[in-house]
Motif scaffolding. Structure first.
Motif, PDB file in Angstrom:
ATOM      1  N   ILE A 242       0.858  -1.201   0.000  1.00  0.00           N
ATOM      2  CA  ILE A 242       0.000   0.000   0.000  1.00  0.00           C
ATOM      3  C   ILE A 242       0.889   1.244   0.000  1.00  0.00           C
ATOM      4  N   ASN A 243       2.015   1.145   0.698  1.00  0.00           N
ATOM      5  CA  ASN A 243       2.948   2.264   0.751  1.00  0.00           C
ATOM      6  C   ASN A 243       3.549   2.568  -0.633  1.00  0.00           C
ATOM      7  N   LEU A 244       3.840   1.528  -1.420  1.00  0.00           N
ATOM      8  CA  LEU A 244       4.357   1.752  -2.783  1.00  0.00           C
ATOM      9  C   LEU A 244       3.310   2.487  -3.617  1.00  0.00           C
ATOM     10  N   SER A 245       2.071   2.056  -3.483  1.00  0.00           N
ATOM     11  CA  SER A 245       0.964   2.742  -4.152  1.00  0.00           C
ATOM     12  C   SER A 245       0.875   4.189  -3.651  1.00  0.00           C
ATOM     13  N   GLY A 246       0.975   4.357  -2.339  1.00  0.00           N
ATOM     14  CA  GLY A 246       0.861   5.678  -1.718  1.00  0.00           C
ATOM     15  C   GLY A 246       1.980   6.632  -2.096  1.00  0.00           C
ATOM     16  N   LYS A 247       3.150   6.076  -2.356  1.00  0.00           N
ATOM     17  CA  LYS A 247       4.277   6.950  -2.745  1.00  0.00           C
ATOM     18  C   LYS A 247       4.046   7.538  -4.138  1.00  0.00           C
ATOM     19  N   ILE A 248       3.486   6.731  -5.027  1.00  0.00           N
ATOM     20  CA  ILE A 248       3.155   7.259  -6.360  1.00  0.00           C
ATOM     21  C   ILE A 248       2.085   8.343  -6.219  1.00  0.00           C
ATOM     22  N   LEU A 249       1.129   8.079  -5.344  1.00  0.00           N
ATOM     23  CA  LEU A 249       0.060   9.067  -5.115  1.00  0.00           C
ATOM     24  C   LEU A 249       0.632  10.363  -4.542  1.00  0.00           C
ATOM     25  N   ALA A 250       1.556  10.242  -3.585  1.00  0.00           N
ATOM     26  CA  ALA A 250       2.154  11.439  -2.973  1.00  0.00           C
ATOM     27  C   ALA A 250       2.877  12.279  -4.024  1.00  0.00           C
ATOM     28  N   LYS A 251       3.596  11.593  -4.914  1.00  0.00           N
ATOM     29  CA  LYS A 251       4.312  12.319  -5.982  1.00  0.00           C
ATOM     30  C   LYS A 251       3.324  12.991  -6.928  1.00  0.00           C
ATOM     31  N   THR A 252       2.237  12.298  -7.218  1.00  0.00           N
ATOM     32  CA  THR A 252       1.205  12.863  -8.103  1.00  0.00           C
ATOM     33  C   THR A 252       0.632  14.145  -7.492  1.00  0.00           C
ATOM     34  N   LEU A 253       0.328  14.084  -6.209  1.00  0.00           N
ATOM     35  CA  LEU A 253      -0.293  15.248  -5.560  1.00  0.00           C
ATOM     36  C   LEU A 253       0.690  16.414  -5.467  1.00  0.00           C
ATOM     37  N   ARG A 254       1.965  16.092  -5.245  1.00  0.00           N
ATOM     38  CA  ARG A 254       2.982  17.155  -5.195  1.00  0.00           C
ATOM     39  C   ARG A 254       3.078  17.860  -6.550  1.00  0.00           C
ATOM     40  N   LEU A 255       3.060  17.052  -7.595  1.00  0.00           N
ATOM     41  CA  LEU A 255       3.100  17.591  -8.955  1.00  0.00           C
ATOM     42  C   LEU A 255       1.894  18.504  -9.195  1.00  0.00           C
ATOM     43  N   LEU A 256       0.725  18.044  -8.804  1.00  0.00           N
ATOM     44  CA  LEU A 256      -0.497  18.826  -9.021  1.00  0.00           C
ATOM     45  C   LEU A 256      -0.454  20.124  -8.227  1.00  0.00           C
ATOM     46  N   LYS A 257       0.108  20.072  -7.034  1.00  0.00           N
ATOM     47  CA  LYS A 257       0.180  21.278  -6.204  1.00  0.00           C
ATOM     48  C   LYS A 257       1.039  22.341  -6.900  1.00  0.00           C
ATOM     49  N   ASN A 258       2.114  21.888  -7.542  1.00  0.00           N
ATOM     50  CA  ASN A 258       2.980  22.824  -8.267  1.00  0.00           C
ATOM     51  C   ASN A 258       2.321  23.372  -9.522  1.00  0.00           C
ATOM     52  N   GLU A 259       1.483  22.575 -10.150  1.00  0.00           N
ATOM     53  CA  GLU A 259       0.860  22.980 -11.421  1.00  0.00           C
ATOM     54  C   GLU A 259      -0.409  23.800 -11.224  1.00  0.00           C
ATOM     55  N   ALA A 260      -0.987  23.745 -10.038  1.00  0.00           N
ATOM     56  CA  ALA A 260      -2.270  24.418  -9.791  1.00  0.00           C
ATOM     57  C   ALA A 260      -2.055  25.920  -9.626  1.00  0.00           C
ATOM     58  N   LYS A 261      -2.273  26.652 -10.726  1.00  0.00           N
ATOM     59  CA  LYS A 261      -2.065  28.107 -10.720  1.00  0.00           C
ATOM     60  C   LYS A 261      -3.222  28.774 -11.448  1.00  0.00           C
ATOM     61  N   GLU A 262      -3.354  30.087 -11.272  1.00  0.00           N
ATOM     62  CA  GLU A 262      -4.367  30.851 -11.999  1.00  0.00           C
ATOM     63  C   GLU A 262      -4.292  30.536 -13.485  1.00  0.00           C
ATOM     64  N   GLY A 263      -5.441  30.325 -14.099  1.00  0.00           N
ATOM     65  CA  GLY A 263      -5.489  30.106 -15.549  1.00  0.00           C
ATOM     66  C   GLY A 263      -5.400  28.647 -15.969  1.00  0.00           C
ATOM     67  N   VAL A 264      -4.993  27.778 -15.060  1.00  0.00           N
ATOM     68  CA  VAL A 264      -4.891  26.344 -15.395  1.00  0.00           C
ATOM     69  C   VAL A 264      -6.267  25.699 -15.230  1.00  0.00           C
ATOM     70  N   SER A 265      -6.653  24.853 -16.187  1.00  0.00           N
ATOM     71  CA  SER A 265      -7.977  24.228 -16.102  1.00  0.00           C
ATOM     72  C   SER A 265      -7.932  22.960 -15.253  1.00  0.00           C
ATOM     73  N   LEU A 266      -9.079  22.614 -14.719  1.00  0.00           N
ATOM     74  CA  LEU A 266      -9.180  21.402 -13.888  1.00  0.00           C
ATOM     75  C   LEU A 266      -8.932  20.159 -14.737  1.00  0.00           C
ATOM     76  N   LYS A 267      -9.374  20.207 -15.992  1.00  0.00           N
ATOM     77  CA  LYS A 267      -9.128  19.063 -16.881  1.00  0.00           C
ATOM     78  C   LYS A 267      -7.637  18.889 -17.157  1.00  0.00           C
ATOM     79  N   ALA A 268      -6.913  19.993 -17.251  1.00  0.00           N
ATOM     80  CA  ALA A 268      -5.462  19.902 -17.467  1.00  0.00           C
ATOM     81  C   ALA A 268      -4.802  19.221 -16.273  1.00  0.00           C
ATOM     82  N   LEU A 269      -5.258  19.552 -15.066  1.00  0.00           N
ATOM     83  CA  LEU A 269      -4.703  18.908 -13.862  1.00  0.00           C
ATOM     84  C   LEU A 269      -5.025  17.417 -13.867  1.00  0.00           C
ATOM     85  N   ASP A 270      -6.233  17.087 -14.302  1.00  0.00           N
ATOM     86  CA  ASP A 270      -6.634  15.676 -14.362  1.00  0.00           C
ATOM     87  C   ASP A 270      -5.732  14.891 -15.312  1.00  0.00           C
ATOM     88  N   LYS A 271      -5.416  15.513 -16.443  1.00  0.00           N
ATOM     89  CA  LYS A 271      -4.567  14.828 -17.436  1.00  0.00           C
ATOM     90  C   LYS A 271      -3.155  14.617 -16.888  1.00  0.00           C
TER      91      LYS A 271
END
Ligand code: MF3
Ligand code: CO
Length: 252
Positions: free
Chosen positions: A13-42
């Motif tokens: 579960i931790n291996l799965s969770g580490k990929i998830l943690a990296k995904t969320l970190r990436l999304l946090k960096n990408e979430a800025k004014e003007g970015v669409s929710l669909k772009a974050l999903d992709k």
């Protein structure tokens, strides 16, 4: 029935969770004014796939929902608390964005979420986000054998009180591992010393959800949940293992 996971399973579960943690970190960096929710999903979808895992929410049918979920993340804005479906909406300054995601790797699920303020926000918005983040930090300290589910809810609700915000009622945390949603249900309020006892090997998705106004939510057309009075909401979540040595956060 509450599943008890072996150390080996918790590691998976931790291996799965580490990929998830990296995904969320990436999304946090990408979430800025003007970015669409669909772009974050992709971004999330592609990153999880490239990591050799599966986006757990895609095609998942939550209890009570009429359709399989069409995206890899939930992206919920302002009054929407959870299960917001990513649209072409572009982030604005002042938005409170909640991103929730799940990963499935080698048959094991992890689930986590965060809230971020886009651009400039009010004092109230910042206080709400800090309260919810602090509640997750606080409750993690109570995840140990011998404590009870009620102790977790109690710790979460006490933090809401301290910050002058309200616990959202009707939305809960849950067990996670072989499935995205398992027993037990974890309320974000509770009585100290009450409820099921925590045992080593339990894996819990704990997710404080707070509102700056009402505790009550209603379901919108897209099956997301929003505060009834339109007030701002925040949400943080980790997947956490109960062990003899104390809590292990599997999604950080
Ligand atoms: N993390 C969400 C929860 O625990 C699950 C979302 S399922 C979805 O409630 F299908 F809506 F994505
Ligand atoms: Co969850």
């Amino acid at each position: 029935m509450v599943n008890i996971y072996t150390k080996e399973e918790v590691s998976k579960i931790n291996l799965s969770g580490k990929i998830l943690a990296k995904t969320l970190r990436l999304l946090k960096n990408e979430a800025k004014e003007g970015v669409s929710l669909k772009a974050l999903d992709k971004i999330a979808h592609d990153f999880i796939k490239d990591s050799g895992a599966e986006p757990a929410f895609l095609n998942y049918q939550p209890e009570g929902a009429n359709h399989p979920y069409p995206a890899s993340i939930c992206a919920s804005i302002n009054d929407v608390v959870v299960h917001g479906t990513p649209t072409d909406y572009k982030l604005h300054s002042g938005d409170i964005l909640k991103i929730d995601a799940g990963v499935k790797l080698n048959g094991f699920y992890s689930d986590a979420a965060f809230t971020v303020l886009i651009g400039e926000g009010t004092k109230d918005a910042k206080n709400l986000i800090k309260a919810t983040y602090t509640a997750l930090e606080e409750v993690i300290r109570h995840v140990k054998p011998g404590n009870r589910i009620g102790d977790l809810g109690w710790a979460i609700a006490k933090t809401a009180d301290r910050f002058g915000v309200n616990v959202i009622v009707g939305l809960t945390g849950h067990g996670v591992g072989y499935d995205l949603h398992e027993d037990p249900v974890i309320y974000n309020f509770g009585d100290k010393g009450h409820g099921m006892e925590l045992k080593p090997g339990m894996v819990l998705a704990i997710e404080p959800m707070f509102s700056a106004g009402t505790s009550q939510v209603m379901q919108l057309k897209d099956e997301s949940w929003a505060t009834k009075d339109g007030s701002l909401s925040a949400h943080f979540e980790h997947t956490i293992a109960v062990t003899e040595k104390g809590p292990i956060v599997l999604t950080s």
